[in-house]
Scaffold this motif. Structure first.
Motif, PDB file in Angstrom:
ATOM      1  N   LYS A  78      46.935  -9.356  21.475  1.00  0.00           N
ATOM      2  CA  LYS A  78      47.249  -8.458  22.601  1.00  0.00           C
ATOM      3  C   LYS A  78      48.206  -7.357  22.145  1.00  0.00           C
ATOM      4  CE  LYS A  78      46.663 -11.346  26.692  1.00  0.00           C
ATOM      5  NZ  LYS A  78      47.331 -11.993  27.827  1.00  0.00           N
ATOM      6  N   GLN A  79      49.238  -7.752  21.396  1.00  0.00           N
ATOM      7  CA  GLN A  79      50.205  -6.765  20.904  1.00  0.00           C
ATOM      8  C   GLN A  79      49.541  -5.762  19.971  1.00  0.00           C
ATOM      9  OE1 GLN A  79      53.431  -8.923  19.099  1.00  0.00           O
ATOM     10  NE2 GLN A  79      54.081  -9.863  21.027  1.00  0.00           N
ATOM     11  N   ASP A  80      48.641  -6.257  19.114  1.00  0.00           N
ATOM     12  CA  ASP A  80      47.927  -5.387  18.181  1.00  0.00           C
ATOM     13  C   ASP A  80      47.054  -4.383  18.935  1.00  0.00           C
ATOM     14  OD1 ASP A  80      46.854  -4.411  15.719  1.00  0.00           O
ATOM     15  OD2 ASP A  80      45.116  -5.731  15.984  1.00  0.00           O
ATOM     16  N   ALA A  81      46.324  -4.857  19.940  1.00  0.00           N
ATOM     17  CA  ALA A  81      45.446  -3.979  20.717  1.00  0.00           C
ATOM     18  C   ALA A  81      46.267  -2.941  21.469  1.00  0.00           C
ATOM     19  CB  ALA A  81      44.618  -4.806  21.691  1.00  0.00           C
ATOM     20  N   LEU A  82      47.397  -3.351  22.038  1.00  0.00           N
ATOM     21  CA  LEU A  82      48.262  -2.413  22.776  1.00  0.00           C
ATOM     22  C   LEU A  82      48.859  -1.374  21.833  1.00  0.00           C
ATOM     23  CD1 LEU A  82      48.883  -2.218  25.727  1.00  0.00           C
ATOM     24  CD2 LEU A  82      50.966  -3.519  25.375  1.00  0.00           C
ATOM     25  N   ALA A  83      49.228  -1.803  20.626  1.00  0.00           N
ATOM     26  CA  ALA A  83      49.778  -0.865  19.634  1.00  0.00           C
ATOM     27  C   ALA A  83      48.726   0.156  19.232  1.00  0.00           C
ATOM     28  CB  ALA A  83      50.271  -1.633  18.413  1.00  0.00           C
ATOM     29  N   ARG A  84      47.464  -0.283  19.079  1.00  0.00           N
ATOM     30  CA  ARG A  84      46.392   0.641  18.710  1.00  0.00           C
ATOM     31  C   ARG A  84      46.094   1.629  19.840  1.00  0.00           C
ATOM     32  NH1 ARG A  84      42.691  -3.928  16.238  1.00  0.00           N
ATOM     33  NH2 ARG A  84      41.011  -2.799  17.232  1.00  0.00           N
ATOM     34  N   LEU A  85      46.194   1.166  21.089  1.00  0.00           N
ATOM     35  CA  LEU A  85      46.007   2.071  22.236  1.00  0.00           C
ATOM     36  C   LEU A  85      47.127   3.097  22.273  1.00  0.00           C
ATOM     37  CD1 LEU A  85      44.579   2.872  24.891  1.00  0.00           C
ATOM     38  CD2 LEU A  85      46.057   1.231  26.039  1.00  0.00           C
ATOM     39  N   THR A  86      48.356   2.660  22.070  1.00  0.00           N
ATOM     40  CA  THR A  86      49.507   3.566  22.056  1.00  0.00           C
ATOM     41  C   THR A  86      49.361   4.600  20.953  1.00  0.00           C
ATOM     42  OG1 THR A  86      50.866   1.736  22.833  1.00  0.00           O
ATOM     43  CG2 THR A  86      52.029   3.653  21.999  1.00  0.00           C
ATOM     44  N   GLU A  87      48.879   4.168  19.790  1.00  0.00           N
ATOM     45  CA  GLU A  87      48.664   5.080  18.655  1.00  0.00           C
ATOM     46  C   GLU A  87      47.587   6.125  18.989  1.00  0.00           C
ATOM     47  OE1 GLU A  87      46.685   4.382  14.371  1.00  0.00           O
ATOM     48  OE2 GLU A  87      48.395   3.072  14.799  1.00  0.00           O
ATOM     49  N   LEU A  88      46.538   5.688  19.688  1.00  0.00           N
ATOM     50  CA  LEU A  88      45.458   6.603  20.086  1.00  0.00           C
ATOM     51  C   LEU A  88      45.969   7.655  21.062  1.00  0.00           C
ATOM     52  CD1 LEU A  88      42.344   7.145  19.946  1.00  0.00           C
ATOM     53  CD2 LEU A  88      42.167   5.728  21.987  1.00  0.00           C
ATOM     54  N   VAL A  89      46.766   7.236  22.031  1.00  0.00           N
ATOM     55  CA  VAL A  89      47.317   8.170  23.016  1.00  0.00           C
ATOM     56  C   VAL A  89      48.314   9.111  22.344  1.00  0.00           C
ATOM     57  CG1 VAL A  89      48.732   8.351  25.102  1.00  0.00           C
ATOM     58  CG2 VAL A  89      46.924   6.643  24.971  1.00  0.00           C
ATOM     59  N   ALA A  90      49.117   8.575  21.416  1.00  0.00           N
ATOM     60  CA  ALA A  90      50.105   9.412  20.723  1.00  0.00           C
ATOM     61  C   ALA A  90      49.435  10.467  19.851  1.00  0.00           C
ATOM     62  CB  ALA A  90      51.019   8.534  19.872  1.00  0.00           C
ATOM     63  N   SER A  91      48.219  10.171  19.367  1.00  0.00           N
ATOM     64  CA  SER A  91      47.530  11.133  18.499  1.00  0.00           C
ATOM     65  C   SER A  91      47.108  12.393  19.247  1.00  0.00           C
ATOM     66  CB  SER A  91      46.313  10.485  17.845  1.00  0.00           C
ATOM     67  OG  SER A  91      45.299  10.255  18.794  1.00  0.00           O
ATOM     68  N   VAL A  92      46.909  12.286  20.574  1.00  0.00           N
ATOM     69  CA  VAL A  92      46.507  13.466  21.353  1.00  0.00           C
ATOM     70  C   VAL A  92      47.637  13.991  22.232  1.00  0.00           C
ATOM     71  CG1 VAL A  92      44.079  12.832  21.403  1.00  0.00           C
ATOM     72  CG2 VAL A  92      45.572  12.079  23.244  1.00  0.00           C
ATOM     73  N   GLU A  93      48.808  13.381  22.112  1.00  0.00           N
ATOM     74  CA  GLU A  93      49.949  13.764  22.959  1.00  0.00           C
ATOM     75  C   GLU A  93      50.413  15.189  22.664  1.00  0.00           C
ATOM     76  OE1 GLU A  93      54.326  11.959  24.100  1.00  0.00           O
ATOM     77  OE2 GLU A  93      53.162  11.059  22.501  1.00  0.00           O
ATOM     78  N   LYS A  94      50.467  15.536  21.394  1.00  0.00           N
ATOM     79  CA  LYS A  94      50.946  16.859  21.003  1.00  0.00           C
ATOM     80  C   LYS A  94      49.816  17.882  21.124  1.00  0.00           C
ATOM     81  CE  LYS A  94      53.290  19.246  17.255  1.00  0.00           C
ATOM     82  NZ  LYS A  94      53.632  19.221  15.842  1.00  0.00           N
ATOM     83  N   VAL A  95      50.124  19.031  21.694  1.00  0.00           N
ATOM     84  CA  VAL A  95      49.129  20.086  21.857  1.00  0.00           C
ATOM     85  C   VAL A  95      48.798  20.672  20.489  1.00  0.00           C
ATOM     86  CG1 VAL A  95      48.634  22.301  22.963  1.00  0.00           C
ATOM     87  CG2 VAL A  95      50.087  20.634  24.120  1.00  0.00           C
ATOM     88  N   PRO A  96      47.503  20.727  20.130  1.00  0.00           N
ATOM     89  CA  PRO A  96      47.150  21.287  18.823  1.00  0.00           C
ATOM     90  C   PRO A  96      47.437  22.785  18.774  1.00  0.00           C
ATOM     91  CG  PRO A  96      45.175  20.772  20.084  1.00  0.00           C
ATOM     92  CD  PRO A  96      46.334  20.269  20.869  1.00  0.00           C
ATOM     93  N   ARG A  97      47.873  23.256  17.612  1.00  0.00           N
ATOM     94  CA  ARG A  97      48.178  24.674  17.449  1.00  0.00           C
ATOM     95  C   ARG A  97      46.887  25.474  17.436  1.00  0.00           C
ATOM     96  NH1 ARG A  97      52.038  25.607  12.484  1.00  0.00           N
ATOM     97  NH2 ARG A  97      51.767  27.743  13.223  1.00  0.00           N
ATOM     98  N   VAL A  98      46.928  26.638  18.065  1.00  0.00           N
ATOM     99  CA  VAL A  98      45.755  27.495  18.114  1.00  0.00           C
ATOM    100  C   VAL A  98      45.655  28.251  16.798  1.00  0.00           C
ATOM    101  CG1 VAL A  98      44.675  29.430  19.325  1.00  0.00           C
ATOM    102  CG2 VAL A  98      45.998  27.747  20.604  1.00  0.00           C
ATOM    103  N   ARG A  99      44.465  28.225  16.198  1.00  0.00           N
ATOM    104  CA  ARG A  99      44.262  28.915  14.931  1.00  0.00           C
ATOM    105  C   ARG A  99      43.961  30.375  15.202  1.00  0.00           C
ATOM    106  NH1 ARG A  99      40.803  31.096  11.599  1.00  0.00           N
ATOM    107  NH2 ARG A  99      40.961  30.760   9.365  1.00  0.00           N
ATOM    108  N   ARG A 100      44.695  31.236  14.539  1.00  0.00           N
ATOM    109  CA  ARG A 100      44.457  32.676  14.661  1.00  0.00           C
ATOM    110  C   ARG A 100      43.771  33.151  13.396  1.00  0.00           C
ATOM    111  NH1 ARG A 100      49.215  31.779  17.228  1.00  0.00           N
ATOM    112  NH2 ARG A 100      49.348  32.558  19.359  1.00  0.00           N
ATOM    113  N   ALA A 101      42.651  33.829  13.581  1.00  0.00           N
ATOM    114  CA  ALA A 101      41.881  34.304  12.439  1.00  0.00           C
ATOM    115  C   ALA A 101      42.655  35.395  11.710  1.00  0.00           C
ATOM    116  CB  ALA A 101      40.545  34.847  12.906  1.00  0.00           C
ATOM    117  N   THR A 102      42.639  35.342  10.377  1.00  0.00           N
ATOM    118  CA  THR A 102      43.299  36.362   9.563  1.00  0.00           C
ATOM    119  C   THR A 102      42.284  36.946   8.599  1.00  0.00           C
ATOM    120  OG1 THR A 102      43.963  34.715   7.939  1.00  0.00           O
ATOM    121  CG2 THR A 102      45.547  35.228   9.667  1.00  0.00           C
TER     122      THR A 102
END
Length: 131
Positions: A78-102
């Motif tokens: 249960k702890q392992d599954a909850l840790a993996r869910l938390t890791e999945l949510v944390a991976s999308v928590e931060k807004v990705p930077r917008v790439r500007r074409a150069t």
């Protein structure tokens, strides 16, 4: 970091697969974790990014299904599954930077053209020899 409400997570005990002998055959120590993204209390932008993920653990209905069976103990799984869910949510928590074409620099263009001309000379030298 976003905390996941334990009331929104559903655990189901199942029998584990693989080696383990009699213990695997009679004890339901593996755990299926189910987490409905749309019905959760996560912020809307995080929900959208989670649903947009191309992850096999997320169903078409927007439910995250995680199977944990590494440990012999149900609590550890249960702890392992909850840790993996938390890791999945944390991976999308931060807004990705917008790439500007150069545009490529003048120097990089010159290096590219120089490499192309060298390559063409190498290939030109492979033709038939005429006298």
């Amino acid at each position: 970091m976003i905390a996941i409400d334990p009331a929104e997570v559903e655990f189901t005990a199942i029998r584990a697969q693989g080696a383990g002998g009699q213990n695997v055959n009679k004890v339901s120590s593996a755990v299926h974790l189910r987490f409905d993204i749309r019905a959760s209390s996560l912020p809307e932008p995080v929900k959208e990014r989670l649903l947009a993920l191309n992850d096999q653990r997320i169903t078409a209905d927007g439910v995250v299904v995680i199977k944990a069976q590494t440990s012999r103990s149900q609590d550890m799984n249960k702890q392992d599954a909850l840790a993996r869910l938390t890791e999945l949510v944390a991976s999308v928590e931060k807004v990705p930077r917008v790439r500007r074409a150069t545009k490529p620099t003048y120097g990089s263009k010159q290096r590219r053209l120089e490499g192309k001309s060298q390559r063409s000379q190498v290939k030109a030298g492979r033709g038939k020899v005429r006298e």
